[in-house]
Design a protein around this motif. Structure first.
Motif, PDB file in Angstrom:
ATOM      1  N   ALA A 120      -5.669   6.341   1.772  1.00 49.98           N
ATOM      2  CA  ALA A 120      -4.262   6.813   1.816  1.00 49.98           C
ATOM      3  C   ALA A 120      -3.334   5.851   1.399  1.00 49.98           C
ATOM      4  CB  ALA A 120      -3.902   7.397   3.256  1.00 49.98           C
ATOM      5  N   VAL A 121      -3.485   4.611   1.757  1.00 47.81           N
ATOM      6  CA  VAL A 121      -2.887   3.403   1.391  1.00 47.81           C
ATOM      7  C   VAL A 121      -3.048   3.261  -0.245  1.00 47.81           C
ATOM      8  CG1 VAL A 121      -2.664   0.861   1.361  1.00 47.81           C
ATOM      9  CG2 VAL A 121      -3.000   2.201   3.466  1.00 47.81           C
ATOM     10  N   ALA A 122      -4.308   3.324  -0.550  1.00 45.37           N
ATOM     11  CA  ALA A 122      -4.464   3.103  -2.066  1.00 45.37           C
ATOM     12  C   ALA A 122      -4.124   4.289  -2.895  1.00 45.37           C
ATOM     13  CB  ALA A 122      -6.250   3.203  -2.162  1.00 45.37           C
ATOM     14  N   ALA A 123      -3.942   5.437  -2.350  1.00 43.60           N
ATOM     15  CA  ALA A 123      -3.336   6.536  -3.022  1.00 43.60           C
ATOM     16  C   ALA A 123      -1.937   6.379  -3.091  1.00 43.60           C
ATOM     17  CB  ALA A 123      -3.809   7.968  -2.318  1.00 43.60           C
ATOM     18  N   ILE A 133       8.622   2.578  10.741  1.00 44.97           N
ATOM     19  CA  ILE A 133       7.325   2.479  11.324  1.00 44.97           C
ATOM     20  C   ILE A 133       6.277   2.084  10.635  1.00 44.97           C
ATOM     21  CG2 ILE A 133       7.852   4.079  13.371  1.00 44.97           C
ATOM     22  CD1 ILE A 133       6.202   6.160  12.126  1.00 44.97           C
ATOM     23  N   ARG A 134       6.518   1.741   9.141  1.00 49.94           N
ATOM     24  CA  ARG A 134       5.600   1.450   8.132  1.00 49.94           C
ATOM     25  C   ARG A 134       4.683   0.473   8.717  1.00 49.94           C
ATOM     26  NH1 ARG A 134      10.072  -1.314   7.046  1.00 49.94           N
ATOM     27  NH2 ARG A 134      10.014  -3.343   6.327  1.00 49.94           N
ATOM     28  N   GLY A 135       5.045  -0.496   9.579  1.00 50.96           N
ATOM     29  CA  GLY A 135       4.337  -1.731   9.911  1.00 50.96           C
ATOM     30  C   GLY A 135       3.356  -1.328  11.031  1.00 50.96           C
ATOM     31  N   ALA A 189      -2.780  -3.120   3.184  1.00 53.40           N
ATOM     32  CA  ALA A 189      -1.239  -2.650   3.072  1.00 53.40           C
ATOM     33  C   ALA A 189      -0.334  -3.428   2.372  1.00 53.40           C
ATOM     34  CB  ALA A 189      -0.740  -1.963   4.337  1.00 53.40           C
ATOM     35  N   GLU A 190      -0.085  -4.769   2.981  1.00 56.63           N
ATOM     36  CA  GLU A 190       0.664  -5.796   2.457  1.00 56.63           C
ATOM     37  C   GLU A 190       0.188  -6.325   1.438  1.00 56.63           C
ATOM     38  OE1 GLU A 190       3.985  -8.289   2.650  1.00 56.63           O
ATOM     39  OE2 GLU A 190       3.689  -6.532   3.907  1.00 56.63           O
TER      40      GLU A 190
END
Length: 412
Positions: free
Chosen positions: A302-305, A283-285, A334-335
Motif C-alpha cells: 500500500a505504501v509503494a502504491a 495519524i500518518r505516523g 514509509a519515511e
C-alpha cells in the motif's frame, strides 16, 4: 562573531581545562608511574609485588574517575568509565585478570601519556594567550617598562612604530584563541574517550549505547504525542466544533425555512470531509490496520502504491516477524519513500525486505541526486533513533549524484 567567541564561557572553561592538563598529567603520571615501578621491582617477590600491582590498578581507577569528573565540570563532556573486573577467588588470579583487562591497560596508558599530552596542550594555550596579550599591549608596555636594550621578551620595542605594529598581531592571536582551544579540546576529549571510556564491544559500552537509544526513542515518542495532541486541539477539534455549529444553524432554519438549509448542509458536508482528511494526515505516523491484519508485505504494498515515484517492492520473509519489528520496518520504508519523493528527484526506487541471520534486512534505494546525510536532516536521524531503540543498525550510502542506498538491520 569573533569577539563573541573570544568572551564565550566555553572558550575560557576549555582554556582552564587545557591549562590544568599539565598539573593533572604530572600528578597522575607520577603516581601511576611510581606504583608500576614498585610493582615491577617487587614482582619477583610475589607476596609483595602482586598486591602492589592490584593497588596500582585500583589507584588508576580512582584517578580515572577524577579525570572524568574534570571533563564533566569544565567541558560538560560525559565520559562513561569501564569498571574494574570483579574479584573472585584468590589474589594472584585476580591480579592476572587485571593485567589482561583492556580497560585497565587503556586507563593506565592514558595516565602515563597525560603528562606529555598536557605539556603540549597547556604550553600552546599559555603561550598563545600570553603572547597575544603582551603584543596587544606592546605600545603601552614600551612606555611603562623602558629597558636599556629596548627589548621585552626578546622583542625590539625601541621604536614607537614597531610597538604599534605589534598590537594588531596580538589582537589576531587573541581572536584565534577560541579556535585553538576548540581544536585542542576536541583532540583531548577524543583521547579521553578512547582510553578512559568503555572498551568498544564491552558490556559497559553496550549498556551506555542502549541507554542513549532508549532516551532517543522516549524523546521521539513524546514529540509524536505532543504533535497528535496539538493537531487534535488546533485542527480536528476546531473543525468538529464548526461542523456542530453549522448543523445547529441548519436545524434552527429547518423549523422556519425547510427549503433554505441546502447551503448549510453542503457546508457541513464539506467540513466533515475536511475533518476526515485532516484526521488521516494526523495519524500518518501510526501503524495502519492492514499491518496488524495482513503483515508487512501487504502494508508495504500500500505504501509503494501511494508513492509518487514508481517503486519495485520485494518482500522475502521466511516467517512473520514480531509486531514491533513489523511496525519499525513499516515506518522506515514509509519515511524513506517520503524522503525519496520530496528530495531525491528520482525516477525510480526499489524496496527490498528479507530475513536472515536472525534479523530483518531492509534496503531502500533510488536513482536520484544523492547527497543524503543522516547528520544533516531530522528525517534520517529520526529513523536511526527508532531503529537503535530495538538494537538495530541503519547505514546510508549516498554519494553526490546518486544513487542512494539506505540499509537497515532489525534484530528479529
Amino acid at each position: 562573531m569573533l569577539f563573541r567567541e573570544l568572551v564565550a564561557p566555553r572558550t575560557w572553561l576549555g582554556a582552564a581545562h587545557l591549562l590544568l592538563d599539565i598539573a593533572f598529567g604530572f600528578a597522575t603520571c607520577l603516581a601511576i608511574g611510581c606504583w608500576l615501578l614498585a610493582s615491577a621491582v617487587l614482582f619477583p617477590l610475589a607476596l609483595i609485588g602482586v598486591p602492589v600491582w592490584v593497588g596500582a590498578a585500583h589507584l588508576s581507577e580512582v584517578l580515572g574517575r577524577m579525570e572524568r569528573l574534570r571533563y564533566r565540570w569544565l567541558l560538560g563532556e560525559e565520559i562513561a568509565g569501564e569498571p574494574l573486573p570483579s574479584r573472585s577467588g584468590r589474589l594472584l588470579p585476580y591480579a592476572g585478570t587485571l593485567l589482561r583487562d583492556p580497560g585497565v591497560r587503556r586507563r593506565i596508558a592514558h595516565q602515563l601519556l597525560a603528562f606529555p599530552i598536557g605539556l603540549v596542550t597547556s604550553s600552546l594555550v599559555y603561550w598563545v594567550i600570553t603572547l597575544g596579550v603582551v603584543l596587544l599591549l606592546m605600545p603601552l608596555l614600551g612606555l611603562m617598562l623602558p629597558t636599556s636594550d629596548g627589548a621585552i621578551l626578546g622583542l625590539d620595542i625601541s621604536g614607537a612604530g614597531a610597538r604599534l605594529a605589534m598590537a594588531p598581531i596580538g589582537a589576531a592571536m587573541l581572536l584565534a584563541v577560541p579556535w585553538v582551544v576548540r581544536g585542542l579540546v576536541a583532540a583531548d576529549v577524543a583521547a579521553a574517550r578512547a582510553l578512559l571510556g568503555p572498551v568498544p564491544g564491552s558490556l559497559t559500552a553496550r549498556v551506555g549505547e542502549l541507554e542513549r537509544s532508549r532516551a532517543r526513542v522516549v524523546d521521539s515518542a513524546e514529540s509524536e504525542r505532543r504533535r497528535i495532541e496539538r493537531d487534535l486541539h488546533d485542527g480536528t477539534q476546531q473543525q468538529l466544533v464548526s461542523l456542530a455549529m453549522t448543523l445547529g444553524r441548519a436545524r434552527s432554519r429547518y423549523r422556519t425555512e425547510p427549503t433554505g438549509i441546502g447551503p448549510l448542509l453542503d457546508d457541513a458536508h464539506q467540513q466533515a470531509k475536511d475533518a476526515v482528511t485532516d484526521l488521516r494526515e494526523m495519524i500518518r505516523g501510526l501503524a495502519p490496520p492492514v499491518l496488524a491484519d495482513r503483515g508487512l508485505d501487504a502494508a508495504l504494498s500500500a505504501v509503494a502504491a501511494r508513492c509518487p515515484v514508481p517503486v519495485d517492492l520485494t518482500v522475502e520473509l521466511e516467517h512473520r516477524p514480531p509486531a514491533v519489528v513489523e511496525a519499525i520496518g513499516y515506518f522506515v520504508v514509509a519515511e524513506a519513500l517520503t524522503n525519496v519523493a520530496k528530495h531525491a528527484q528520482a525516477s525510480r526506487a526499489a524496496v527490498g525486505v528479507r530475513s536472515g541471520e536472525g534479523s530483518v534486512w531492509i534496503t531502500v534505494s533510488d536513482d536520484g541526486r544523492g547527497g543524503a546525510d543522516p547528520a544533516g536532516g531530522s528525517g534520517l536521524r529520526g529513523l536511526a533513533d527508532r531503529v537503535s531503540g530495538v538494537d538495530g543498525q541503519l547505514s546510508v550510502d549516498s554519494p553526490v549524484g546518486g544513487p542512494t542506498v539506505l540499509t537497515v538491520e532489525i534484530p528479529a
